[in-house]
Design an enzyme around this catalytic site. Structure first.
Site, PDB file in Angstrom:
ATOM      1  N   HIS A 103       0.846  -1.191   0.000  1.00  0.00           N
ATOM      2  CA  HIS A 103       0.000   0.000   0.000  1.00  0.00           C
ATOM      3  C   HIS A 103       0.889   1.253   0.000  1.00  0.00           C
ATOM      4  O   HIS A 103       1.822   1.339   0.802  1.00  0.00           O
ATOM      5  CB  HIS A 103      -0.895  -0.008   1.239  1.00  0.00           C
ATOM      6  CG  HIS A 103      -1.839   1.135   1.260  1.00  0.00           C
ATOM      7  ND1 HIS A 103      -3.000   1.145   0.502  1.00  0.00           N
ATOM      8  CD2 HIS A 103      -1.786   2.329   1.879  1.00  0.00           C
ATOM      9  CE1 HIS A 103      -3.604   2.303   0.671  1.00  0.00           C
ATOM     10  NE2 HIS A 103      -2.896   3.042   1.513  1.00  0.00           N
ATOM     11  N   HIS A 167       7.415   4.438  -5.986  1.00  0.00           N
ATOM     12  CA  HIS A 167       7.374   3.224  -6.804  1.00  0.00           C
ATOM     13  C   HIS A 167       8.670   2.436  -6.682  1.00  0.00           C
ATOM     14  O   HIS A 167       8.657   1.211  -6.556  1.00  0.00           O
ATOM     15  CB  HIS A 167       7.102   3.557  -8.266  1.00  0.00           C
ATOM     16  CG  HIS A 167       5.643   3.507  -8.594  1.00  0.00           C
ATOM     17  ND1 HIS A 167       4.874   2.390  -8.394  1.00  0.00           N
ATOM     18  CD2 HIS A 167       4.808   4.436  -9.089  1.00  0.00           C
ATOM     19  CE1 HIS A 167       3.638   2.632  -8.751  1.00  0.00           C
ATOM     20  NE2 HIS A 167       3.562   3.873  -9.174  1.00  0.00           N
TER      21      HIS A 167
HETATM   22  C1  GRF Z   1       1.078   0.454  -6.134  1.00  0.00           C
HETATM   23  O1  GRF Z   1       1.252   1.798  -5.815  1.00  0.00           O
HETATM   24  C2  GRF Z   1       0.600  -0.303  -4.929  1.00  0.00           C
HETATM   25  O2  GRF Z   1       1.102   0.186  -3.736  1.00  0.00           O
HETATM   26  C3  GRF Z   1      -0.882  -0.067  -4.977  1.00  0.00           C
HETATM   27  O3  GRF Z   1      -1.198  -0.131  -6.355  1.00  0.00           O
HETATM   28  C4  GRF Z   1      -0.059   0.273  -7.109  1.00  0.00           C
HETATM   29  C5  GRF Z   1       0.225  -0.794  -8.123  1.00  0.00           C
HETATM   30  O4  GRF Z   1       1.276  -0.442  -8.993  1.00  0.00           O
HETATM   31  N1  GRF Z   1      -1.578  -1.012  -4.152  1.00  0.00           N
HETATM   32  P1  GRF Z   1       1.753  -1.481 -10.081  1.00  0.00           P
HETATM   33  O5  GRF Z   1       0.498  -1.986 -10.802  1.00  0.00           O
HETATM   34  O6  GRF Z   1       2.474  -2.595  -9.403  1.00  0.00           O
HETATM   35  O7  GRF Z   1       2.637  -0.701 -11.007  1.00  0.00           O
END
Ligand code: GRF
Length: 182
Positions: A103, A167
């Protein structure tokens, strides 16, 4: 890497960059499946390119069928990595202690949607948490938690820069989490 019998399914709904990071490390972990709640999730094509089996959930999700499907594939652990569906308590009962989520906030602050954006706009520290999944959304026991930097550093950065840092942090944390929970 510690010896483990954990066999993982990764759940996504969108880009799947965290799933891709995990799949890149799959010499170290047994990742058998990527499950998506959306046909159009870019992460699905990415997972297929990485040679992994995929499963697209039909809506509304049949959680009993999904359970059987996972059991047939001998999946033991689930990683929600950008999965935008609420997982019902009845399904969670079968996976206590072996289902984790990432999260983009310093939980318990900013649970739910648009967490990173809300924290940044309100001048609160931005970070990332991995945690066990329980019936209350974003409330399970924390596994790892890291902030993107000091608050003064954060305030000198644009939203896009903070998001990018978050990220990158996520990509490190998902691997550490898989290792810790396996
Ligand atoms: C991430 O920011 C995660 O924390 C949230 O959704 C996003 C997914 O990113 N739960 P990705 O699809 O892995 O690029």
């Amino acid at each position: 890497m510690k010896p483990t019998n954990a066999r993982w399914a990764i759940f996504i709904s969108g880009l799947g960059s965290n799933a891709a990071e995990l799949l890149d490390a799959r010499a170290e972990y047994d990742i058998a499946l990527v499950v998506s709640s959306r046909h159009q999730a870019p992460g699905l094509a990415r997972a297929r390119r990485q040679g992994i089996e995929t499963l697209v959930l039909t809506q509304p999700i049949d959680w009993s069928l999904l359970f059987l499907n996972l059991k047939q594939r001998k999946i033991t652990h689930l990683f929600l990595a950008g999965f935008l569906k609420i997982v019902p308590a009845s399904f969670l009962e079968n996976w206590q202690g072996v289902i984790v989520n990432i999260h983009p906030s310093l939980l318990p602050s900013y649970p739910g949607l648009a967490s990173l954006q809300r924290a940044y706009q309100e001048g609160a520290p931005v970070g990332v948490t991995t945690h066990h999944v329980i019936a209350e959304v974003d409330r399970g026991h924390h596994i790892f938690q890291t902030s993107v930097g000091s608050l003064s550093e954060q305030q000198s950065l644009s939203f896009e820069e903070v998001e990018w840092r978050a990220h990158l942090l996520e990509h490190t944390l998902v691997k550490k989490t898989m290792e810790a929970v396996s």
